[in-house]
Each structure stands twice: as structure tokens, then as C-alpha cells.
Design a protein around this motif. Structure first.
Motif, mmCIF file in Angstrom:
data_model
loop_
_atom_site.group_PDB
_atom_site.id
_atom_site.type_symbol
_atom_site.label_atom_id
_atom_site.label_comp_id
_atom_site.label_asym_id
_atom_site.label_seq_id
_atom_site.Cartn_x
_atom_site.Cartn_y
_atom_site.Cartn_z
ATOM 1 N N ASP A 14 0.744 -0.838 0.107
ATOM 2 C CA ASP A 14 -0.379 -0.176 0.428
ATOM 3 C C ASP A 14 1.363 1.449 0.333
ATOM 4 O O ASP A 14 0.905 2.070 -0.125
ATOM 5 N N ASP A 15 2.058 1.159 0.140
ATOM 6 C CA ASP A 15 2.562 2.345 0.389
ATOM 7 C C ASP A 15 3.873 2.088 -1.486
ATOM 8 O O ASP A 15 4.841 1.497 -1.336
ATOM 9 N N TYR A 122 2.077 14.182 -8.603
ATOM 10 C CA TYR A 122 2.078 13.798 -7.024
ATOM 11 C C TYR A 122 3.179 13.841 -6.350
ATOM 12 O O TYR A 122 3.810 13.154 -6.397
ATOM 13 N N SER A 123 3.555 15.148 -5.472
ATOM 14 C CA SER A 123 4.199 14.603 -4.288
ATOM 15 C C SER A 123 5.764 15.269 -4.949
ATOM 16 O O SER A 123 6.316 14.811 -3.844
ATOM 17 N N PHE A 142 -0.035 18.170 -3.495
ATOM 18 C CA PHE A 142 1.514 18.445 -2.490
ATOM 19 C C PHE A 142 2.486 18.713 -3.155
ATOM 20 O O PHE A 142 3.543 17.397 -2.918
ATOM 21 N N ARG A 144 5.812 19.648 -3.867
ATOM 22 C CA ARG A 144 7.205 20.458 -3.298
ATOM 23 C C ARG A 144 8.422 21.043 -3.924
ATOM 24 O O ARG A 144 8.388 22.152 -3.227
ATOM 25 N N LYS B 488 -3.752 3.788 2.862
ATOM 26 C CA LYS B 488 -3.894 4.851 2.590
ATOM 27 C C LYS B 488 -3.604 5.484 1.926
ATOM 28 O O LYS B 488 -2.812 5.640 0.738
ATOM 29 N N TRP B 489 -3.947 7.000 1.885
ATOM 30 C CA TRP B 489 -4.534 8.449 0.380
ATOM 31 C C TRP B 489 -3.402 8.336 -0.132
ATOM 32 O O TRP B 489 -3.643 8.516 -1.155
ATOM 33 N N TYR B 490 -3.051 8.964 1.147
ATOM 34 C CA TYR B 490 -1.801 9.201 0.278
ATOM 35 C C TYR B 490 -0.548 9.303 1.327
ATOM 36 O O TYR B 490 -0.163 9.901 2.366
ATOM 37 N N PRO B 491 -0.387 7.842 1.384
ATOM 38 C CA PRO B 491 1.430 6.816 1.749
ATOM 39 C C PRO B 491 2.512 8.028 1.959
ATOM 40 O O PRO B 491 2.413 8.042 3.567
ATOM 41 N N ALA B 493 2.956 11.300 2.121
ATOM 42 C CA ALA B 493 3.091 12.465 2.147
ATOM 43 C C ALA B 493 2.554 12.393 4.003
ATOM 44 O O ALA B 493 3.242 13.426 4.854
#
Lengths: 251, 498
Positions: A14-15, A122-123, A142, A144, B488-491, B493
Motif C-alpha cells: 500500500d506504500d 504528485y508530491s 502536494f 514540493r 492509506k490515501w496519501y502514503p 506525504a
């Protein structure tokens, strides 16, 4: 390719970072090019996990190979997370990419001669993404740091919660520009529709063309430059920040 | 269509499409004559003919950076479908729209295009007030397909069938769209409707002369053909307990809309002859009270009707009053025409039909006769002050300016809020203003796990197209949740913040 087949069968983490680290541990043949790898794995396209796993797999390969490359993506092949965590190389993609393109980018350049799906950049931290087609929703969520350039249109939620970096859109952007933006710069050359600078805290937004309704609602800080042709547009309730109408043509 | 027919329509010249003709004026739509149409409930705008549609479609420049697409809340690929119409591929044009919007015939009729895609059209820059008639072309393409045999059936092959079951509560535009999108993703969808006919506000709220109910049912049949199971006469929280739904389904989408009318809370509001807009419209549209005694629902037929408010609903009500035989029907609005939220075309149509608009006026009390029926309304003049939080100028009362308007029917159309039934039945559901559901703006998930919401239930009363947009985004959130409930929606961050 057996290596990818095994990777595809492994549980989906999930990560994204853990998935990427898992892919980095694979023993790639670094004599191959990105195109060779994609050609050898593309027949798994109908598998459910293919977009996610292929993007991470290709990104890990490019990260390890660490040299400039060109990739041609045929229509019908979905690749998400392409270019994630890249650090230094320049990759040119001919064709369209899926969601989370260039997510968590840490350097290098992605040149995409096509369009991308949702949540591109994204991010991201550093580096450059140049999209010659159009971008989907949630571009640079997000974000940066780094630079993103879109030659055509971007859809909704551009620069949502961004902290730094620059976004330049040569076409138009949809609903919600710079929602809860804290820092960085966004410039839209043409139209931007409703909800510009909603709950914005800092940073700079410039829209040179037509604007929609619900301007700068609940804005707290930052600065928004708009075209003076639209200075009669009603502004929402703000408690800080600045909205400047200016004549872009004369400048 | 064969090439000969296309040549007759002027679509092609020697096998090639004609060049765009943006400088030509916009093609007007044929409408029923105002004197005739106030005697019937048939649709006012008659739609484009093939020739009109092709003429209008050929005005489109098919821009490479189309502004109309970003201004459309659901981002329909407008140049693509207009291009197909210009090339005589009418069925393909509608199929192209259905990739983005499951209810094209509805949106082509009721969507406020002049404030959305048509306002953004690039032709406005060179040929002001003459943008491409995108809404009319959307309506044309949808009507063309629906008029064909099997036109309301799905032609998309659903590849991956998943084991997940989703309950959708409410069959209005947001519920139908969410159900259709989820069905296309391969999930099993059950749609629950409280009334005896599906369609929600499209059935009970929007009148026949603006949106024929036959069209709505055809669009619903298309959603059915995607495999959606529609259950009517079913009130979640009453007919079926919420706990049963929570146990049986993997995810729940609340699309119950805003069906609870706002009232003015001024003296005399309880006199007979004063309706809320919801009651008035439901009697006329869903229960066909205008056909009474043929239908079982009666309605008070006015001589002089007054409508309070100036939104979409108010204009529908005033036009219905005229069709019911009112000698006079007028709108009472506390701001000016410039601030009216109603759709431009509807305002024009209502004025053609004889409706009057009394600006800068606000009711302060209703006056009844000895039998308890309303006979007049006392109003006060207003003037505009500073802008309020919505950006519109705030109306301020003018002292000692009250006067009386005689009336025998008053309809209050000052907006609606969501019904409190679902929020009160679901424990821990976070709401604001009593009944508007709070959701995560990324995923559309509520404070209750596996329960999502969208449409007017989360925003308060808005337009059909915004409800469709929320449904589309929520369906993506539901799909991601079903495939990976622990995600987790935004892992990164989030983990980095830790």
C-alpha cells in the motif's frame, strides 16, 4: 519476462515507496533499454495490477540504469506511476501515460510527448516534467519543488495543497486552481474556471485569460494576478492575501 | 447515413469535410409558439433538425486547447462529439458523450450551458454572444440515438466483473450516474428509490415542458442496461434498516439530493394556498395534477399567482401557473435580474409566456381571508447594498415602503436543503447546517467508513451537472476503496509528516 511476471504476482504494497524499493532489489539486465523492457512485459496488459506494477517496475529499471532513454507507448497500454522517484536521468516518452506520472520525482526530466492521467507530479520534490499534451485532474497535488510545464489543458484541482515549485499551463485549467496552496507558483496562460485560490495560504497564481466564478473564497494569504478584463467578477470572503487585476497585453 | 444524404446536408464536399464556419450566426432552436405553449405541457424547445445540427456543428473550430472542455464540470470531449456530428456520425457522437456523461439527453436540456461550456467557447472572442450551441448539439445527438432501435441500450462490454456489491441511495442524477459508472467498472449495483418512479428531481422537480418524462425514462433504461438493479418504493432508514444495508453491501453511496424545502418563517405562512415549490412541482410533474380529475392528485388553479424566489425552480413554477390557466403570474425577487440564479433561456421563455418579474421586493407577511385561504401578500421594497459572502450584492430593506399584492396562490421557491432522514439514521455521520453531509473532497467518503455521498446531499441544492460531476468523482473513490479498503490515501506525504 519472468522477472516481471514474478513481480506482478507479489502482493501489492500500500506504500508506493516500499513497492519501489521491492522493485529496486530485482536483478535487472541493465544492457536492455526501457523500450526492450516494455516490449517484453506489454503482453501482461490485461492483468488487473498491470498499470501500477509496470509503472513501478519501469521506474525502478530506469532509476538503476541511470541514463537518458526514449520510450514509445502504444495506445491501449496503461502505465501508472511512470517516472516515480527518478533522480537524474532524462526520459522521453512518446505516447500517453496513466495516473501518478512523475509522482515523488526527485530530479531529472520527464518529457512526455502525449497526455497524462490524473495526479501527475504528485508530491514531487525536484526535477522537470514537460507534458506536450494535456494533463488530467489533480496535477501536482502536494508538490514540493521542481517545474511542470503543460502545453495544452489541465483539468481540475491544479496545485492542490502545493508547497513549492512552479507549474506553467499554456492552455486552460479547469475547476479549482491552487486550493489550500501554501507556496510555489502557478501560471495559466488562458482560461481558468471556477474556484481560483480557494483557501489559499501562500504562493502566487497568475491567470492571463478568462476566469470563472467563486474567486478566492476564504483566502488567507498569497497573491493572485488576474486579467483586468474580468475585474468585475465577484470575489469571495477573504481574510488575507491579495488579488491584483492587471493588463497582461500591455506588459 | 450514406454519402449522398451527407452531401445533401452539406457535410462533405467531394469526400472532404467542409471548413469550419465560425463567423456565421448561431443557429436558433425551433420552439413552440408562446401563445400555443401556455395551453399545453408539451416540450417548449423542439430541438435541432439534422440540417440545423450539421450547420451548427460545422461552426466549431475543434480547437487543440478546447476551453469548453475545462469549463464543462464533467469534461466531455466537446470538440470530438461536435466533429462527429459535423461528419454525419450522429450515433457515434452520442456514444462519445456517454463515455463522460450517462445522461446526455437530460443535460442537453437542463444544464446551464450559457454559464459553462458556451461561456468559455473561443468564438466569443471574435463573434461575441455567438458561441457554438453545445447544449443543443448534445441534446440533438442524444435524441438521435434514443430515437433509434436499441438506442437506450448499453453497447460497452464490461470486461472485469468484480465480487463487490454497492448500494446507491437515491435515483436522481447523482445516483444514476454513480450507479452507471460503478456498473461500468464491473461492480454489482443496487439502486434504491423512495418514490414509485426512479429519476428523482428529474421526475418530480423539472416540468414536462422542459424535460419530458419519456426522455428521463429512456435514460434510466440505459442505466438499467448496464446491469443496475433499481428498486422503487424503498426508503432507507424506514423500509429497510440502515444496519441491513451496511451488512449486505461493500460500499454505500448517498445521493438523496436536496428535497427539503426552505420556508420564509414570516407571519401567515400556514394559510391554505401557500405551497412549497417541492409540493407544487411534485403534484404537477410526478402526479400529473394538471390532468385532474383524470389523475388522482388535485391542485389549486390560480387566477393571480405569486412565486417567491428567482432560481430555476421559481421559473418552472411561474410557467406552470400560466399553463394551469392563471390570468397573471409573477415572480417576487429581493435582488435584481442581474443577480438572478435562473437560467437565461428559461427567464426569456417565461417572459415570452407572460410571466412578470417584480425586482427588489421581499414578502414580509401573508394575509388570509375568513376561511383561512391566502388572499394577499404584503411586500417591502429593497435596495442593493454591499456584496455578501456569495459575491452578490446584499438586499437591504427600504423603510416605510410596504405595499400589498393580491393573490390566490403563493409558491415559495427559495431553495432546498437535504432531507434529514439519512443523516439521522446513520450514527456518527458528520454533517453541517443540520443535514448537509460532510465528505472528504478527494474520495467523497463520509465520516462513516464505506459510506460515500455526493450531489446536492453534500452541497445543498445545485445543478444537475454538478451532481453528475460529484457522482463521477465519488465512483472513482468507491472503486479505489473497494479494491483496497486498507489503502492509506496519501502514503508518503502522511508517513513523512510523522
Amino acid at each position: 519476462m519472468e522477472l516481471f511476471e514474478n513481480f506482478l504476482k507479489t502482493n501489492k504494497e500500500d506504500d508506493v515507496k516500499r513497492e519501489f524499493e521491492k522493485a529496486l532489489n530485482l536483478e535487472f539486465d541493465l544492457k536492455l533499454t526501457l523500450q526492450d523492457v516494455l516490449n517484453s512485459i506489454s503482453h501482461f496488459n490485461s492483468e488487473d495490477n498491470f498499470p501500477y506494477k509496470s509503472g513501478i517496475f519501469l521506474s525502478a529499471f530506469a532509476f538503476k540504469r541511470n541514463c537518458d532513454d526514449v520510450l514509445k507507448v502504444e495506445n491501449g497500454i496503461e502505465i501508472d506511476y511512470f517516472g516515480s522517484f527518478l533522480k537524474s536521468n532524462q526520459i522521453t516518452v512518446k505516447g500517453d501515460l496513466g495516473n501518478f506520472t512523475g509522482a515523488f520525482l526527485d530530479g531529472g526530466t520527464l518529457l512526455i510527448e502525449g497526455s497524462i492521467g490524473d495526479k501527475g507530479g504528485y508530491s514531487m520534490n525536484k526535477g522537470k516534467i514537460w507534458i506536450k499534451g494535456k494533463a488530467g485532474n489533480h496535477l501536482c497535488h502536494f508538490m514540493r519543488g521542481g517545474d511542470v510545464l503543460v502545453d495544452k489543458n489541465a483539468l481540475d484541482f491544479v496545485g492542490n495543497s502545493m508547497v513549492g515549485g512552479t507549474i506553467e499551463i499554456k492552455g486552460s485549467s479547469g475547476y479549482s486552481l491552487g486550493y489550500r496552496m501554501v507556496g510555489g507558483e502557478i501560471e495559466v496562460k488562458d482560461l481558468s474556471w471556477d474556484l481560483i485560490g480557494e483557501e489559499m495560504v501562500g504562493g502566487k497564481i497568475t491567470v492571463r485569460g478568462h476566469i470563472g466564478k467563486e474567486l478566492c473564497q476564504n483566502m488567507v494569504g498569497g497573491i493572485v494576478f488576474l486579467n483586468e478584463e474580468y475585474k468585475d467578477t465577484p470575489k469571495g470572503k477573504t481574510s488575507g492575501g491579495k488579488v491584483v487585476f492587471m493588463n497582461f497585453r500591455k506588459r | 447515413m450514406d454519402k449522398k444524404e451527407l452531401l445533401e446536408l452539406g457535410v462533405v464536399e467531394e469526400g472532404k469535410p467542409k471548413k469550419p464556419t465560425p463567423r456565421l450566426p448561431r443557429r436558433e432552436i425551433a420552439c413552440q409558439d408562446p401563445k400555443e405553449r401556455i395551453k399545453n405541457f408539451n416540450e417548449v424547445a423542439l430541438g435541432y433538425t439534422l440540417k440545423d445540427a450539421v450547420y451548427e456543428a460545422m461552426r466549431c473550430l475543434e480547437c487543440s486547447k478546447p476551453r469548453c472542455v475545462v469549463a464543462c464540470p464533467v469534461h466531455i470531449d466537446i470538440p470530438s462529439f461536435i466533429g462527429l456530428i459535423a461528419r454525419g456520425k450522429f450515433e457515434e457522437a452520442c456514444e462519445d458523450i456517454r463515455k463522460y456523461n450517462s445522461l446526455p439527453a437530460v443535460c442537453g436540456r437542463v444544464c446551464p450551458q450559457e454559464n459553462l461550456c458556451e461561456a468559455a467557447c473561443i468564438i466569443n472572442d471574435t463573434n461575441p454572444k455567438n458561441p457554438i450551441a453545445i447544449g443543443r448539439l448534445e441534446r440533438f445527438a442524444a435524441d438521435y440515438l434514443l430515437s433509434q432501435e436499441n438506442g437506450n441500450e448499453n453497447k460497452i462490454e464490461i470486461r472485469h466483473k468484480t465480487p463487490f456489491k454497492v448500494a446507491v441511495i437515491g435515483s436522481g442524477p447523482t445516483g444514476l450516474t454513480c450507479a452507471a459508472e460503478l456498473a461500468k467498472m464491473g461492480h454489482t449495483v443496487h439502486l434504491f428509490e423512495a418514490l414509485h418512479k426512479p429519476g428523482g428531481v428529474m421526475m418530480y422537480g423539472i416540468p414536462e415542458f422542459r424535460l419530458p418524462k419519456e426522455i428521463v425514462q429512456k435514460e434510466i433504461n440505459y442505466v438499467r442496461s448496464l446491469g443496475v438493479n433499481i428498486e422503487t418504493n424503498c426508503i432507507i432508514g424506514k423500509t429497510i434498516p440502515v444496519s441491513d444495508i451496511m451488512n449486505e453491501f461493500d460500499a454505500i453511496y448517498i445521493g438523496t439530493g436536496a428535497g427539503f424545502p426552505n420556508m420564509m418563517h414570516i407571519p401567515g405562512e400556514n394559510f391554505a394556498g401557500i405551497y412549497s415549490a417541492n409540493e407544487f412541482l411534485t403534484r404537477v410533474n410526478l402526479m400529473r395534477a394538471y390532468e385532474f380529475p383524470k389523475s388522482s392528485t388535485p391542485i389549486r388553479k390560480p387566477k393571480k399567482g405569486v412565486v417567491v424566489g428567482a432560481g430555476f425552480t421559481a421559473f418552472d413554477v411561474v410557467r406552470i401557473m400560466l399553463r394551469l390557466g392563471a390570468d397573471e403570474a409573477e415572480i417576487v425577487y429581493r435582488r435584481t435580474r442581474k443577480e438572478m440564479p435562473g437560467r437565461g433561456e428559461e427567464i426569456e421563455h417565461s417572459q415570452e409566456e407572460g410571466a412578470k418579474i417584480r425586482e427588489l421586493t421581499n414578502p414580509v407577511r401573508f394575509i388570509g381571508d375568513e376561511n383561512g385561504f391566502v388572499k394577499a401578500v404584503e411586500v417591502q421594497r429593497m435596495e442593493l447594498g454591499e456584496p455578501d459572502s456569495s459575491g452578490r450584492r446584499r438586499p437591504v430593506p427600504v423603510p416605510d415602503s410596504n405595499y400589498i399584492i393580491d393573490t390566490d396562490l403563493v409558491v415559495i421557491a427559495i431553495g432546498q436543503t437535504p432531507n434529514v432522514l439519512i443523516p439521522s439514521a446513520l450514527k456518527n455521520l458528520s454533517t453541517r447546517w443540520g443535514s448537509v453531509i460532510n465528505v472528504n473532497r478527494e474520495t467523497y467518503m463520509t465520516s462513516v467508513p464505506k459510506v460515500f455521498a455526493g450531489g446536492d446531499a453534500i452541497t445543498g441544492a445545485a445543478t444537475v451537472i454538478l451532481a453528475i460531476r460529484a457522482a463521477k468523482e465519488a465512483s472513482r473513490g468507491i472503486d479505489e476503496f473497494l479494491k483496497d479498503p486498507q489503502k492509506k490515501w496519501y502514503p508518503q506525504a502522511f508517513s513523512e509528516k510523522k
